[in-house]
Design a protein around this motif. Sequence first.
Motif, PDB file in Angstrom:
ATOM      1  N   ALA A 346       0.829  -1.211   0.000  1.00  0.00           N
ATOM      2  CA  ALA A 346       0.000   0.000   0.000  1.00  0.00           C
ATOM      3  C   ALA A 346       0.857   1.252   0.000  1.00  0.00           C
ATOM      4  O   ALA A 346       0.556   2.238  -0.712  1.00  0.00           O
ATOM      5  N   ASN A 347       1.953   1.230   0.790  1.00  0.00           N
ATOM      6  CA  ASN A 347       2.865   2.376   0.793  1.00  0.00           C
ATOM      7  C   ASN A 347       3.479   2.592  -0.592  1.00  0.00           C
ATOM      8  O   ASN A 347       3.611   3.733  -1.057  1.00  0.00           O
ATOM      9  N   LEU A 348       3.870   1.484  -1.251  1.00  0.00           N
ATOM     10  CA  LEU A 348       4.454   1.605  -2.595  1.00  0.00           C
ATOM     11  C   LEU A 348       3.447   2.175  -3.583  1.00  0.00           C
ATOM     12  O   LEU A 348       3.785   3.045  -4.409  1.00  0.00           O
ATOM     13  N   ASP A 349       2.195   1.701  -3.520  1.00  0.00           N
ATOM     14  CA  ASP A 349       1.169   2.231  -4.426  1.00  0.00           C
ATOM     15  C   ASP A 349       0.925   3.712  -4.175  1.00  0.00           C
ATOM     16  O   ASP A 349       0.788   4.511  -5.125  1.00  0.00           O
ATOM     17  N   ILE A 353       1.571   6.758  -6.890  1.00  0.00           N
ATOM     18  CA  ILE A 353       0.554   7.741  -7.244  1.00  0.00           C
ATOM     19  C   ILE A 353       1.062   9.156  -6.992  1.00  0.00           C
ATOM     20  O   ILE A 353       0.878  10.080  -7.799  1.00  0.00           O
ATOM     21  N   GLN A 354       1.738   9.340  -5.867  1.00  0.00           N
ATOM     22  CA  GLN A 354       2.284  10.659  -5.558  1.00  0.00           C
ATOM     23  C   GLN A 354       3.339  11.086  -6.571  1.00  0.00           C
ATOM     24  O   GLN A 354       3.388  12.240  -7.001  1.00  0.00           O
ATOM     25  N   SER A 355       4.219  10.091  -6.958  1.00  0.00           N
ATOM     26  CA  SER A 355       5.259  10.434  -7.947  1.00  0.00           C
ATOM     27  C   SER A 355       4.636  10.787  -9.297  1.00  0.00           C
ATOM     28  O   SER A 355       5.095  11.709  -9.994  1.00  0.00           O
ATOM     29  N   LYS A 356       3.553  10.102  -9.661  1.00  0.00           N
ATOM     30  CA  LYS A 356       2.884  10.417 -10.926  1.00  0.00           C
ATOM     31  C   LYS A 356       2.282  11.827 -10.861  1.00  0.00           C
ATOM     32  O   LYS A 356       2.377  12.605 -11.817  1.00  0.00           O
ATOM     33  N   LYS A 357       1.660  12.137  -9.728  1.00  0.00           N
ATOM     34  CA  LYS A 357       1.093  13.482  -9.581  1.00  0.00           C
ATOM     35  C   LYS A 357       2.170  14.545  -9.628  1.00  0.00           C
ATOM     36  O   LYS A 357       2.009  15.599 -10.239  1.00  0.00           O
TER      37      LYS A 357
END
Length: 630
Positions: A346-349, A353-357
């Motif tokens: 969950a932390n990796l996901d 998502i944060q890196s994509k944003k």
Amino acid sequence: MEEVDGIIAHTLRSIGCDVEDEVEAVAQFSTELVVEGVARCLRVINPDLDLPYKLPPSMSARFRIGTSLASAVQDIGYRGEVGYQTFLYSSEADIRRVFIFLIEKLPKEASQGVEESLGASALLRKSISAELMRRISLPWTPNYCKRNGVCWRGDTWHREAYSDVHSFRSTPLAIPEGLEDLTTPISKETRCYFSKHMPYAQHQPKSSRDVAASLLASNEGQLSAHHEWENEWNTLGMYSRLPVEGYKKKKKEKLLQKISDQISQSVKVAESSNKEMLQSLSAIRTAGTKTKASRFTHIEKLQFAQDEENAVSQVGTPVVHSEEDTQKKREEETEELRKTLAQVTANLDRLRIQSKKFKEKSILMEEEIGNLEESQAAMKEEYKVKKKTLDLLPNAEKNITDMQGLVEASSERLLSLKAQWEKRRQPLIAQYEELKHLAQSQMSESQQQLEEIQELRERMKQMAADTRTKEEVYKQLVIEYEKMAKDVNRSAYTRRILEIVSNIKKQKLSIDQVLLDTRSLQKDINQLTGKLDRTFTVTDELIFKDAKKEEAVRKAYKYLAALHENCSMLMKTVEDTGVIMREIRDLEDQVSAEGKKKTTANLEKISRDLHEMKKENSQLMAKYKKNHNS
């Protein structure tokens, strides 16, 4: 046709027909002679036929004999129109065709088959059969019995090439391409490589023995590729309604698409096999981990073992743990590991998502920075303009006067440059028009010459093929002539053949001369037509320029257009006159052909035969009534 009629008369005399010496043409054949000649030819071709040589006096019997002759001629393969009228009311052309067919069907003197035309396939079959007959007549000798290739060939000893036999090994040859096509441009580097650096064909194979095999293989490959392309173009390319280059491009795209599909399919197969391999490896790994305990389990076992040892040492009795406790501890440990793994996933996901944003925000910020930089540059330019304007405000009147002077000087300079350009422009436009017309004329002449060259090449190829065929026919005829008996008197045939050949040569020379004259006239007509069109175009342009200014020039332009139109009509009238003259000649030929059919004489003969038929019918009716009354 005189030679053909003479050969027909001579052949009929040779099979027993009573043909007089002064009769040398088919037009002189009587009905009785026609019937006798056809009947005798049919009896020679098929001795089982029972056909009379003479016509009976009865008209009904004559019609029956004519019908029988027509049926017999059709049975042996005649494909033309034939009936009783062909023999009883003969036409010169029909009788000539029938006799030519029957003479071709007559058997030869040496009991050979029916005479056939010597084509390429017939020559090949005859040469193969002759070589097989020669080989069969010779005694067979094994190769190991032939010392140095010496063998017996019926009349003497010969040496064969058994001492220098080697295997057929071909080498790919590099051959210059595109030199035979004048329309295909070739670079200087390629032409230089072809002429100076490319080795000759005999030097490309490693061994000199492989030169012939390499040349044969290269020629066979080129011929097969050419035939395959012709077959493909005639079957698929013509129906596609595309030009040659477009069809080749489309075919290339299809092949590339097919290759890419095959590669992608093979990649998918390889990926599936790799996935199966990874799954098998993971299964093996999980199986190995099932057999082994985890690190925490080992620590737990060691700890419990030490506790048990301490308990045994203290109490003196062993402490035994149940299997259920061990299994429960393992399940708790597994559950903790699963929770930890789920939390890490969950932390990796969330981080992904944060890196994509962050990446999307960075892209937006970069675009905004670029827009701000562009607006900053525009604002800087606007600032410079406004600053210069503000600097000029204290001395506004003086600056306006200076600007007006500069504007006037610039306008005067533009006017002078425009006048100079107009002076320079007129001769340049005239030179351009002249060069344009010259280029168009040269292009049309070069195109015409190219078409003539292509036509000459096609004719050269056709003449070369005809020459090879005629040479093969000549060789075969020489071989057959040498085999034939020399004591047969063929002076009449030889004399007629020589006369026919001389007449054909004369006709060919006259035809060639007419063709040359026609070609030269057509060439002159084309040149004059092109010159006329170009002259009219130039004159039209020159007069049209001045027609807007002067009334006399405008009238001259109208007269020029009317003259051109009248000349075009006159040329069309001349062409129509030529067409009408050709039609008149064709009609005259048809009239002469109809006159040769002896329509009037045949009509009179039919009328007499009809009168005779009515007379015979009346006699038969009277005889029938007499017998009926009695």
